[in-house]
Design a protein around this motif. Structure first.
Motif, PDB file in Angstrom:
ATOM      1  N   UNK A 322     -44.258 -16.925 -27.990  1.00  0.00           N
ATOM      2  CA  UNK A 322     -44.186 -18.183 -28.735  1.00  0.00           C
ATOM      3  C   UNK A 322     -43.314 -17.973 -29.967  1.00  0.00           C
ATOM      4  N   UNK A 323     -42.366 -18.895 -30.178  1.00  0.00           N
ATOM      5  CA  UNK A 323     -41.491 -18.762 -31.344  1.00  0.00           C
ATOM      6  C   UNK A 323     -40.872 -20.118 -31.685  1.00  0.00           C
ATOM      7  N   UNK A 324     -41.052 -20.541 -32.933  1.00  0.00           N
ATOM      8  CA  UNK A 324     -40.408 -21.748 -33.454  1.00  0.00           C
ATOM      9  C   UNK A 324     -40.608 -22.970 -32.551  1.00  0.00           C
ATOM     10  N   UNK A 325     -41.855 -23.190 -32.147  1.00  0.00           N
ATOM     11  CA  UNK A 325     -42.147 -24.363 -31.346  1.00  0.00           C
ATOM     12  C   UNK A 325     -41.694 -24.264 -29.903  1.00  0.00           C
ATOM     13  N   UNK A 326     -41.341 -23.072 -29.473  1.00  0.00           N
ATOM     14  CA  UNK A 326     -40.888 -22.859 -28.099  1.00  0.00           C
ATOM     15  C   UNK A 326     -41.744 -21.796 -27.420  1.00  0.00           C
ATOM     16  N   UNK A 327     -41.930 -21.963 -26.124  1.00  0.00           N
ATOM     17  CA  UNK A 327     -42.614 -20.965 -25.314  1.00  0.00           C
ATOM     18  C   UNK A 327     -41.565 -20.300 -24.427  1.00  0.00           C
ATOM     19  N   UNK A 328     -41.490 -18.992 -24.480  1.00  0.00           N
ATOM     20  CA  UNK A 328     -40.484 -18.247 -23.719  1.00  0.00           C
ATOM     21  C   UNK A 328     -41.155 -17.497 -22.568  1.00  0.00           C
ATOM     22  N   UNK A 329     -40.611 -17.670 -21.376  1.00  0.00           N
ATOM     23  CA  UNK A 329     -41.137 -16.982 -20.195  1.00  0.00           C
ATOM     24  C   UNK A 329     -40.028 -16.210 -19.494  1.00  0.00           C
ATOM     25  N   UNK A 330     -40.420 -15.203 -18.760  1.00  0.00           N
ATOM     26  CA  UNK A 330     -39.483 -14.464 -17.913  1.00  0.00           C
ATOM     27  C   UNK A 330     -40.082 -14.368 -16.511  1.00  0.00           C
ATOM     28  N   UNK A 331     -39.284 -14.713 -15.520  1.00  0.00           N
ATOM     29  CA  UNK A 331     -39.759 -14.763 -14.142  1.00  0.00           C
ATOM     30  C   UNK A 331     -38.772 -14.069 -13.222  1.00  0.00           C
ATOM     31  N   UNK A 332     -39.266 -13.732 -12.038  1.00  0.00           N
ATOM     32  CA  UNK A 332     -38.415 -13.250 -10.966  1.00  0.00           C
ATOM     33  C   UNK A 332     -38.692 -14.134  -9.753  1.00  0.00           C
ATOM     34  N   UNK A 333     -37.642 -14.509  -9.048  1.00  0.00           N
ATOM     35  CA  UNK A 333     -37.794 -15.350  -7.872  1.00  0.00           C
ATOM     36  C   UNK A 333     -36.882 -14.802  -6.777  1.00  0.00           C
ATOM     37  N   UNK A 334     -37.402 -14.750  -5.552  1.00  0.00           N
ATOM     38  CA  UNK A 334     -36.692 -14.117  -4.450  1.00  0.00           C
ATOM     39  C   UNK A 334     -36.727 -15.004  -3.216  1.00  0.00           C
ATOM     40  N   UNK A 335     -35.681 -14.891  -2.413  1.00  0.00           N
ATOM     41  CA  UNK A 335     -35.598 -15.569  -1.122  1.00  0.00           C
ATOM     42  C   UNK A 335     -35.149 -14.549  -0.094  1.00  0.00           C
ATOM     43  N   UNK A 336     -35.972 -14.308   0.898  1.00  0.00           N
ATOM     44  CA  UNK A 336     -35.681 -13.217   1.832  1.00  0.00           C
ATOM     45  C   UNK A 336     -34.526 -13.524   2.763  1.00  0.00           C
ATOM     46  N   UNK A 337     -34.344 -14.792   3.113  1.00  0.00           N
ATOM     47  CA  UNK A 337     -33.304 -15.136   4.094  1.00  0.00           C
ATOM     48  C   UNK A 337     -31.924 -14.732   3.606  1.00  0.00           C
ATOM     49  N   UNK A 338     -31.689 -14.853   2.303  1.00  0.00           N
ATOM     50  CA  UNK A 338     -30.402 -14.460   1.741  1.00  0.00           C
ATOM     51  C   UNK A 338     -30.471 -13.122   1.007  1.00  0.00           C
TER      52      UNK A 338
END
Length: 358
Positions: A322-338
């Motif tokens: 949380x910083x300056x009225x913002x929520x920061x996230x980090x994600x990973x997303x995968x697609x096996x077909x490609x």
């Protein structure tokens, strides 16, 4: 008579035709091109919205010692977002009986009811105790695959696992002695055996395995919970983990298999009943308890998706900030077909998420 070459306009036309042919998207591999087949590749980025919501909803409970409150918030948020996603999903790995969850239970329908029929595996918090105690490696996790392609984990809750990256995927075998597997991994990675690190859940049942690992000359890295994060770290470079070993949840093994379809590497598992009743239940369900299940046994489809968002900091992802009225996230997303793996940095206005704040 002097030969006449092509005119300037003809040369330009020829050049344009050559460039067009070279960049024509019809030349893309069918795996990468957009088609009418469902689920389509846009689903991947839709799913990460659900893991982001679960991570944000649970984050106010991090470090407050109440894992049920954290998990409840994550479940509610993930289910709310999933209801907006265009697919027809059935939860085959859900919160389950162990959590007594009223939502995201096995057999529940999720999505907006349109589009592809899918198997869905959810873990709004992989590592509820980690989140409650403010310890690293708590994740929100979601996996989707073609309907009927995920292994049914209902007969036996635990499995013995071995997970490692692509370098040694064709060499290891769960039936081999621990020492032999570790030396095969070391050779494949071009490392000395004392540079090999084994990720393992910190459980009394692993005392003998730990002795074998150390007798082989390798080192151990204990994790309290959350072996999905540990398994993925074992397949990625620069995580400090070379292999995951030990007994963990069967559902988590199937979720891991969805990720490995994109990451490369391998997961091998063998069902591990905890008592005679569970053993008989597995036999009655037609399971061979000596069989080593591979990645393709755990998820038969090559059209699957995996998304995870960090709740607390970890080897794989950064936690919610949380910083300056913002929520920061980090994600990973995968697609096996490609075989595509994306890291997604999210920045969210905190006042838009008031429904999920404490």
């Amino acid at each position: 008579m002097e030969a006449v070459g092509p005119s300037a306009n003809e040369q330009i036309s020829t050049t344009r035709k050559t460039v067009t042919e070279a960049t024509n998207f019809a030349h893309l591999s069918p795996r990468l091109s957009v088609s009418d087949a469902s689920p389509d590749r846009n689903l991947a980025l839709e799913l990460v919205r659900a893991t982001e919501a679960a991570a944000i909803a649970s984050s106010p409970w991090v470090g407050f010692g109440d894992k049920n409150a954290a998990d409840g918030a994550a479940v509610d948020a993930m289910r709310s977002l999933l209801s907006t996603v265009s697919f027809n999903g059935v939860v085959v790995i859900g919160e389950g009986e162990k959590d007594e969850a009223p939502m995201l239970f096995n057999g529940e329908r999720v999505g907006d009811g349109n589009g592809a029929e899918c198997d869905v595996a959810v873990d709004p918090i992989d590592g509820t105790r980690l989140a409650a105690l403010g310890i690293n490696n708590a994740l929100s996790v979601l996996a989707v695959a073609d309907r009927g392609s995920m292994f049914d984990p209902s007969a036996v809750f635990y499995m013995e696992k071995l997970v490692t990256g692509p370098e040694a995927a064709e060499l290891v075998d769960l039936r081999l002695p621990v020492k032999q597997n570790l030396h095969l991994i070391a050779k494949a990675k071009g490392k000395k055996i004392n540079q090999i690190t084994v990720c393992i859940l910190d459980r009394p049942r692993h005392a003998g395995l730990v002795d074998e690992i150390r007798a082989a000359g390798a080192r151990t890295k204990f994790i309290m919970d959350g072996d999905v994060a540990g398994a993925i770290a074992a397949t990625r470079e620069n995580t400090g983990v070379d292999v995951l070993m030990g007994i963990g949840g069967t559902p988590e093994g199937i979720v891991t298999a969805c990720a490995i379809k994109s990451l490369g590497g391998i997961i091998q598992g063998r069902l591990w009943p905890t008592d005679d009743d569970e053993k008989q239940k597995a036999i009655d369900a037609g399971h061979d308890l000596d069989r080593v299940l591979t990645t393709n046994d755990l998820v038969t489809s090559d059209n699957c998706y995996f998304a995870a968002t960090g709740i607390t900091d970890g080897d794989l992802l950064r936690g919610v900030r949380y910083k300056n009225g913002r929520i920061h996230t980090q994600s990973i997303v995968m697609r096996s077909k490609s075989g595509t793996i994306r890291f997604v940095e999210g920045e969210h206005q905190s006042d838009k998420w008031e429904a999920y704040t404490r």
